[in-house]
Scaffold this motif. Structure first.
Motif, PDB file in Angstrom:
ATOM      1  N   ARG A   8     103.854  51.217  13.052  1.00 44.11           N
ATOM      2  CA  ARG A   8     102.406  51.180  12.831  1.00 44.11           C
ATOM      3  C   ARG A   8     102.065  50.954  11.350  1.00 44.11           C
ATOM      4  NH1 ARG A   8      98.527  52.721  16.090  1.00 44.11           N
ATOM      5  NH2 ARG A   8      99.658  51.286  17.416  1.00 44.11           N
ATOM      6  N   VAL A   9     102.810  51.572  10.469  1.00 46.19           N
ATOM      7  CA  VAL A   9     102.543  51.371   9.039  1.00 46.19           C
ATOM      8  C   VAL A   9     102.753  49.904   8.666  1.00 46.19           C
ATOM      9  CG1 VAL A   9     103.418  51.875   6.722  1.00 46.19           C
ATOM     10  CG2 VAL A   9     102.896  53.742   8.290  1.00 46.19           C
ATOM     11  N   ALA A  10     103.819  49.289   9.198  1.00 42.84           N
ATOM     12  CA  ALA A  10     104.059  47.865   8.936  1.00 42.84           C
ATOM     13  C   ALA A  10     102.932  47.015   9.520  1.00 42.84           C
ATOM     14  CB  ALA A  10     105.407  47.441   9.507  1.00 42.84           C
ATOM     15  N   GLU A  11     102.415  47.433  10.677  1.00 44.28           N
ATOM     16  CA  GLU A  11     101.288  46.697  11.276  1.00 44.28           C
ATOM     17  C   GLU A  11     100.071  46.746  10.363  1.00 44.28           C
ATOM     18  OE1 GLU A  11     102.537  47.662  15.912  1.00 44.28           O
ATOM     19  OE2 GLU A  11     100.708  48.520  15.083  1.00 44.28           O
ATOM     20  N   ASN A  12      99.863  47.905   9.731  1.00 38.42           N
ATOM     21  CA  ASN A  12      98.727  48.013   8.808  1.00 38.42           C
ATOM     22  C   ASN A  12      98.963  47.191   7.536  1.00 38.42           C
ATOM     23  OD1 ASN A  12      97.331  49.707  10.539  1.00 38.42           O
ATOM     24  ND2 ASN A  12      98.292  51.542   9.696  1.00 38.42           N
TER      25      ASN A  12
ATOM     26  N   ALA B 210      98.881  43.403  15.980  1.00 35.91           N
ATOM     27  CA  ALA B 210      98.327  44.726  15.673  1.00 35.91           C
ATOM     28  C   ALA B 210      97.332  45.154  16.749  1.00 35.91           C
ATOM     29  CB  ALA B 210      97.660  44.710  14.302  1.00 35.91           C
ATOM     30  N   ALA B 211      96.495  44.216  17.205  1.00 40.53           N
ATOM     31  CA  ALA B 211      95.473  44.568  18.201  1.00 40.53           C
ATOM     32  C   ALA B 211      96.127  44.994  19.516  1.00 40.53           C
ATOM     33  CB  ALA B 211      94.530  43.378  18.424  1.00 40.53           C
ATOM     34  N   GLN B 212      97.140  44.262  19.925  1.00 40.49           N
ATOM     35  CA  GLN B 212      97.840  44.612  21.172  1.00 40.49           C
ATOM     36  C   GLN B 212      98.459  45.999  21.062  1.00 40.49           C
ATOM     37  OE1 GLN B 212      98.537  42.641  24.169  1.00 40.49           O
ATOM     38  NE2 GLN B 212      96.720  41.592  23.443  1.00 40.49           N
TER      39      GLN B 212
END
Lengths: 192, 412
Positions: free
Chosen positions: B98-102, B170-172
Motif C-alpha cells: 500500500r505504501v508503494a501504491e501511494n 491503486a484504485a483496484q
C-alpha cells in the motif's frame, strides 16, 4: 568421508527418535526442546520449514564469513594475476591503453570473485554438515525412512547432558510425539 | 473499520494475530495527518522562492530538472515495485504494497511539474536551437526524433501511461479494501505483465529524452536501465525510511515486522549492486571503444571537481553500501537499516545531480540556492501528496486474500 560412528562418543544408544504428525507440531515441540536446555539434538523434515532456526535456537552459521573470505580472495587473486601478467611479466600495448588498465580486468575479477564465493559456499556447506556421510545411526530406524516423504522427527542424542531415558521420553510424548524409539549406537541399515 | 479479525497466520507457535484499525490507519491529529499541510506549504514556498530567485535562468531549469528527476524516479520506482509484486505473485510483500501504491499515485503530480521543463527546453536542451541544428550533421540526423513536437508528444504519452497504470492499480487495490473480492487480485496479476512492459518502454525513453538528450551528441543504449536502477535504489531507500517512521510513531507494529524489513533491505542492497553493474558496464564499453563522441560524457564528469563526485559515487553509491548492507544483521536492525537507507537516498540524489549538472557547469561542481529551493519545492509537494494519500486509506491492503501469508512471513 566422515563416518559419523567413529567420531561419536561411546555409548549404548545413539539417542532417541520421536515422530510428530505435522510441521506445526514439530515446530512447537522444537521450541520446547530448545527451552528445556537440550544442546545435542536435531529436527528432520521432508522440506524446509519457515521459522525452524528460531524454534530450534540455532546460531548463525559461520558460512557467510567463509564465503566472504574466498570471494574476496578470488577477486584479489584475479586482479593480481592480470596486473602481473599484463603489466609486469609480459607488458603488451593493447589499443594504446596503459599496461595496468584496471577497467579491462574488472570482468575477470568479478567472475573469479563469484567463483570463489560460490565454490566456498558449496564446499563449506558440505564440510559444516560433515557431508558426504555414508552411514548414520538414524538410518537404523525403519520409521525414519518416511523423513523423505511425510515424516517429521526430532532426534536427541544420548550424550546430551540433559538426556535421560525416562525423562526425555516423557517430554517427547507430552509434546505430542506419535511414536518414540531408542536408536542403537551400532544399528545397521535394515536392523531394528 | 471495525475491530474485525482478518488474519490468522499459519504454522508455528504464535497465537492468531488480530489486527485492529488503530494499527493500520493514520490517527487524526497525528504528525502523519498534519504532514500533507506542512510539506505542502514547504513545497509551495520552495517553488515560489525558486521562481523569484531565478525564473528564466539556465540555473533555475537545471536545478528544477535535477529535483524533478529525483522525485519522479522514486515515484516510478513505486510503480515498478507494485507491478513486480503482482507479476511475481509475491506473498511476503502484501503488507508493504500500500505504501508503494501511494508513492506511485503521486505520478500525475509530475505531469504538472513538467511544465517548467517544457517552458525551459531552450535553456536545457541544445538540440532545440534551430541555428545549432542547421550546422550540425549529427543533430540533423537526430532531428526526426529530437524535435519540439515529438518531444512533447512523447512526454504526454509517458504521463498518460504512468497516470493510467498507477491510478488503475491503486484504485483496484483500494476497492478490495471494502469488497475483499479475490477477482481483483487475479485481474491485477493478469495485467501486471503487460504493464511492466509499458513501464519499461516509457521509463527508458523518458530517461533518454530528459536526461540523455541534454548532451545530444552522446548516446548510450543502456542509459534507460541506468536510470531505472537508480530509481529503484531511491524507491527502496525511501520505502524503508517510511516504514521505520511509521513504526516509530506506533503504526503497523507487529504488522510490518523484522522479516519484512529484512526483505526491503535485500531489495535495497540488490538494486545498489544492480546500479553499479549497469553503471560500470556503461562506462566499461565506452572506455574500451574509446570513441570521442562517447567518451566525452565521461570526460565532462572527470573534469575539475566533478572527478571527486565520480569517485564519491563509486565508493559511496556502491563500495561502502555493498559491504554495509550485505550482512543479515544490518538489514534486521532498524537503526542501521535507517542509516543505510538515508545514505542511499542521498547518494541517489548525487547520482542524478552528476548526470545532469555537468552539462551546465563544465568545469566543476556548483551548488547554489536554487538547488535547495527547487528540491524543497518539488520534494515538498511530492511528500505532501504521498502523505495525504497515506492518511486517506488503510496502510495495508486489509482484505487482500494473501494478507495472512504476508503477516506470517518468515525468511528463515
Amino acid at each position: 568421508m566422515a563416518l559419523l560412528k567413529h567420531s561419536l562418543p561411546d555409548g549404548k544408544y545413539y539417542g532417541m527418535l520421536a515422530e510428530f504428525p505435522a510441521p506445526r507440531e514439530l515446530v512447537h515441540a522444537c521450541e520446547h526442546v530448545r527451552d528445556a536446555g537440550y544442546k545435542r539434538w536435531d529436527a528432520h523434515s521432508p522440506f524446509p520449514i519457515h521459522g525452524m532456526p528460531r524454534a530450534m535456537g540455532l546460531k548463525s552459521s559461520i558460512l557467510p564469513w567463509v564465503v566472504l573470505v574466498f570471494g574476496l580472495g578470488g577477486a584479489t587473486s584475479a586482479m593480481l594475476l592480470q596486473w602481473w601478467t599484463s603489466s609486469v611479466d609480459y607488458p603488451l600495448v593493447i589499443s594504446g591503453k596503459p599496461f595496468f588498465s584496471w577497467q579491462a580486468f574488472v570482468p575477470i575479477t568479478f567472475e573469479l570473485g563469484v567463483l570463489g564465493g560460490a565454490v566456498a559456499a558449496v564446499v563449506g556447506m558440505l564440510a559444516l554438515n560433515q557431508l558426504p556421510m555414508l552411514f548414520h545411526p538414524l538410518f537404523g530406524s525403519k520409521r525414519f525412512e518416511q523423513v523423505t516423504d511425510d515424516g517429521f522427527f526430532i532426534s536427541i542424542e544420548s550424550w546430551d547432558p540433559k538426556f535421560d531415558l525416562e525423562a526425555t521420553r516423557n517430554m517427547l510424548e507430552r509434546l505430542g510425539a506419535t511414536h518414540v524409539e531408542l536408536i542403537s549406537a551400532d544399528s545397521r541399515v535394515g536392523a531394528s | 473499520m471495525s475491530d474485525e479479525k482478518i488474519a490468522r497466520p499459519l504454522g508455528h507457535g504464535s497465537a492468531g494475530l488480530k489486527l485492529s484499525a488503530s494499527q493500520f490507519s493514520v490517527p487524526r491529529g497525528s504528525l502523519w495527518a498534519r504532514l500533507p499541510w506542512i510539506a505542502g506549504i514547504v513545497g509551495l514556498v520552495g517553488i515560489a522562492a525558486s521562481a523569484v530567485v531565478g525564473w528564466g535562468t539556465e540555473q533555475f531549469y537545471f536545478s528544477w530538472l535535477v529535483s524533478y528527476l529525483y522525485f519522479l524516479s522514486i515515484a516510478l520506482g513505486g510503480l515498478f515495485f507494485v507491478l513486480v509484486l503482482f507479476v511475481t505473485k509475491a506473498g511476503w510483500g502484501v503488507v508493504v504494497r500500500r505504501v508503494a501504491e501511494n508513492v506511485m499515485s503521486t505520478l500525475p503530480l509530475f505531469a504538472v511539474l513538467f511544465i517548467p521543463i517544457w517552458l525551459g527546453r531552450h535553456e536545457l536542451f541544445h538540440w532545440t536551437h534551430e541555428e545549432a541544428v542547421a550546422t550540425d550533421a549529427i543533430l540533423q540526423a537526430k532531428a526526426p526524433y529530437l524535435n519540439d513536437g515529438f518531444f512533447l508528444g512523447r512526454a504526454v504519452a509517458y504521463f498518460a501511461v504512468w497516470a493510467l497504470l498507477s491510478w488503475w492499480f491503486a484504485a483496484q487495490s483500494r476497492r478490495q479494501d471494502h469488497s475483499g473480492d479475490h477477482a481483483i487480485t487475479h485481474r491485477l496479476q493478469l495485467w501486471s505483465g503487460p504493464s511492466i512492459f509499458l513501464f519499461a518502454v516509457t521509463t527508458s525513453f523518458a530517461a533518454f529524452d530528459w536526461m540523455m538528450s541534454l548532451d545530444p551528441h552522446w548516446y548510450s543504449t543502456m542509459f534507460g536501465v541506468y536510470f531505472f536502477a537508480g530509481a529503484l535504489v531511491g524507491m527502496f531507500a525511501f520505502q524503508a525510511i517510511v516504514f521505520i517512521g511509521l513504526e516509530r510513531t506506533g503504526l503497523l507494529r507487529n504488522v510490518v515486522n523484522t522479516e519484512h524489513f529484512h526483505d526491503m533491505g535485500k531489495l535495497l542492497f540488490a538494486f545498489t549492486v544492480f546500479w553499479a553493474y549497469i553503471g560500470f558496464s556503461q562506462y566499461f564499453l565506452i572506455w574500451y571503444a574509446n570513441i570521442p563522441e562517447e567518451t566525452i560524457w565521461f570526460e565532462h564528469r572527470m573534469a575539475g571537481s566533478w572527478e571527486s563526485v565520480t569517485l564519491l559515487l563509486a565508493v559511496g553509491h556502491f563500495l561502502v553500501p555493498f559491504f554495509f548492507l550485505m550482512p543479515k544483521t544490518i538489514k534486521r536492525n532498524r537503526g542501521l537499516l535507517l542509516a543505510g537507507a538515508m545514505w542511499m537516498l542521498l547518494m541517489h540524489l548525487v547520482d542524478i545531480f552528476w548526470c545532469v549538472m555537468p552539462v551546465l557547469h563544465h568545469h566543476g561542481v556548483h551548488l547554489g540556492l536554487l538547488d535547495v529551493t527547487t528540491f524543497l519545492g518539488i520534494g515538498g509537494l511530492f511528500i505532501s501528496m504521498f502523505s495525504w494519500l497515506l492518511a486517506r486509506h488503510a496502510l495495508i491492503p486489509v482484505k487482500d486474500p494473501r494478507l495472512p501469508e504476508s503477516l506470517a512471513f518468515e525468511n528463515m
